[in-house]
Write a protein that holds these residues in place. Structure first.
Motif, mmCIF file in Angstrom:
data_model
loop_
_atom_site.group_PDB
_atom_site.id
_atom_site.type_symbol
_atom_site.label_atom_id
_atom_site.label_comp_id
_atom_site.label_asym_id
_atom_site.label_seq_id
_atom_site.Cartn_x
_atom_site.Cartn_y
_atom_site.Cartn_z
ATOM 1 N N LEU A 126 22.797 9.268 13.671
ATOM 2 C CA LEU A 126 22.677 10.660 13.216
ATOM 3 C C LEU A 126 23.133 10.799 11.765
ATOM 4 O O LEU A 126 22.540 11.568 10.993
ATOM 5 N N SER A 127 24.162 10.047 11.389
ATOM 6 C CA SER A 127 24.631 10.087 9.998
ATOM 7 C C SER A 127 23.573 9.533 9.051
ATOM 8 O O SER A 127 23.354 10.082 7.958
ATOM 9 N N GLU A 128 22.899 8.456 9.452
ATOM 10 C CA GLU A 128 21.830 7.882 8.626
ATOM 11 C C GLU A 128 20.676 8.878 8.470
ATOM 12 O O GLU A 128 20.092 9.007 7.392
ATOM 13 N N LEU A 129 20.319 9.561 9.540
ATOM 14 C CA LEU A 129 19.260 10.563 9.456
ATOM 15 C C LEU A 129 19.659 11.705 8.530
ATOM 16 O O LEU A 129 18.836 12.198 7.748
ATOM 17 N N ASP A 130 20.909 12.125 8.626
ATOM 18 C CA ASP A 130 21.382 13.212 7.765
ATOM 19 C C ASP A 130 21.321 12.797 6.296
ATOM 20 O O ASP A 130 20.891 13.567 5.430
ATOM 21 N N ALA A 131 21.732 11.553 5.997
ATOM 22 C CA ALA A 131 21.681 11.048 4.624
ATOM 23 C C ALA A 131 20.225 10.915 4.157
ATOM 24 O O ALA A 131 19.914 11.187 2.987
ATOM 25 N N LEU A 132 19.339 10.514 5.066
ATOM 26 C CA LEU A 132 17.920 10.397 4.706
ATOM 27 C C LEU A 132 17.334 11.773 4.398
ATOM 28 O O LEU A 132 16.566 11.926 3.436
ATOM 29 N N ALA A 133 17.687 12.772 5.185
ATOM 30 C CA ALA A 133 17.211 14.123 4.926
ATOM 31 C C ALA A 133 17.681 14.606 3.551
ATOM 32 O O ALA A 133 16.918 15.217 2.790
ATOM 33 N N GLU A 134 18.927 14.314 3.203
ATOM 34 C CA GLU A 134 19.445 14.719 1.890
ATOM 35 C C GLU A 134 18.708 13.999 0.769
ATOM 36 O O GLU A 134 18.398 14.596 -0.273
ATOM 37 N N LEU A 135 18.392 12.713 0.984
ATOM 38 C CA LEU A 135 17.635 11.957 -0.012
ATOM 39 C C LEU A 135 16.250 12.589 -0.227
ATOM 40 O O LEU A 135 15.784 12.721 -1.358
ATOM 41 N N LEU A 136 15.598 12.989 0.858
ATOM 42 C CA LEU A 136 14.276 13.617 0.741
ATOM 43 C C LEU A 136 14.361 14.979 0.068
ATOM 44 O O LEU A 136 13.452 15.372 -0.654
ATOM 45 N N ARG A 137 15.431 15.713 0.290
ATOM 46 C CA ARG A 137 15.592 17.019 -0.364
ATOM 47 C C ARG A 137 15.696 16.844 -1.875
ATOM 48 O O ARG A 137 15.264 17.728 -2.621
ATOM 49 N N ARG A 138 16.239 15.722 -2.331
ATOM 50 C CA ARG A 138 16.412 15.503 -3.760
ATOM 51 C C ARG A 138 15.154 14.948 -4.419
ATOM 52 O O ARG A 138 15.098 14.819 -5.639
ATOM 53 N N SER A 139 14.158 14.586 -3.627
ATOM 54 C CA SER A 139 12.940 13.951 -4.166
ATOM 55 C C SER A 139 12.083 14.965 -4.911
ATOM 56 O O SER A 139 12.058 16.143 -4.580
#
Length: 241
Positions: free
Chosen positions: A228-241
């Protein structure tokens, strides 16, 4: 009230891909699915929903891990024996035991580059000339998910294609296509990856020029909290794209 993106993704996979059809039609359909689900806003909504605990976090965490080829492999939707939808997070410069390996897959695949850029080379066997490599037959260990690598002798390969896939690009490959891919930017690359088809091969072929491989490579699944932490970090990465 549950989220909408996970069941919507399951329906799209089933409605578009279920049923027996020639491989070229399956590949075309799979490519259309990853293009639709890999649209940045839709994928962000799906991953954010999964990061909140929707779907099957326990089951998906068991099939998510750091791949031997050098990327993080996060299962998003387990479509049973026929369809597996994953997010791959590629880190620039990350070393891994098999990062230079040329390989194929158990099932036909389609992928969409969501962020960053992926480089890829395609290969074919060759009787003489070309690239010298050691060939292995890769399978999964009984009772665990470890990779087993059985040496099958020397081989020669011929480079047939070099390609770059920028954000928004899609591609699809038959299961037996030999290839290798890597992150081609200084920033992380994110791809949406779909394995599909009505029959999975029992093994894959791995070719390497980097010297002998160990006979077994551990596959360590993520715990639920880490997943779940990895998914949360991935979502944040996509928000910054």
């Amino acid at each position: 009230m549950g989220g909408r993106q996970v069941p919507a993704a399951r329906r799209l996979l089933a409605e578009t891909l279920d049923g027996v059809r020639p491989e070229h039609e399956q590949l075309s359909a799979a490519r259309s699915v990853v293009a639709e689900l890999g649209a940045p806003e839709r994928l962000l909504e799906l991953i954010a929903e999964l990061a909140s605990g929707e779907g099957d976090p326990e089951g998906c965490a068991r099939l998510s891990y750091r791949h031997v080829l050098g990327f993080d492999k996060l299962l998003l939707v387990d479509g049973g024996p026929h369809h597996m939808l994953r997010a791959h997070l590629w880190h620039p410069g990350r070393g891994a035991a098999g990062k230079e390996d040329i390989h194929n897959h158990r099932s036909p695949l389609a992928s969409c580059v969501v962020r960053g850029r992926l480089a890829m080379e395609l290969y074919a066997p060759r009787g003489d000339g070309g690239i010298e490599a050691d060939r292995y037959q890769e399978s999964l260990a009984d009772g665990s998910a470890d990779w087993l690598l059985e040496p099958t002798g020397p081989a020669r390969l011929h480079l047939t294609q070099v390609a770059e896939y920028a954000a928004g690009s899609t591609y699809a490959l038959p299961a037996r296509t030999l290839h290798r891919a890597w992150c081609d930017t200084a920033e992380p690359t994110v791809t949406l990856f779909l394995e599909t088809g009505n029959g999975r091969r029992r093994h894959t072929d791995v070719f390497t020029g980097a010297g002998p491989h160990p006979g077994a490579v551990p596959k360590v699944p993520l715990g639920v909290e880490d997943y779940l932490s990895e998914l949360d970090a991935l979502a944040e990465l996509l928000r910054r794209s």
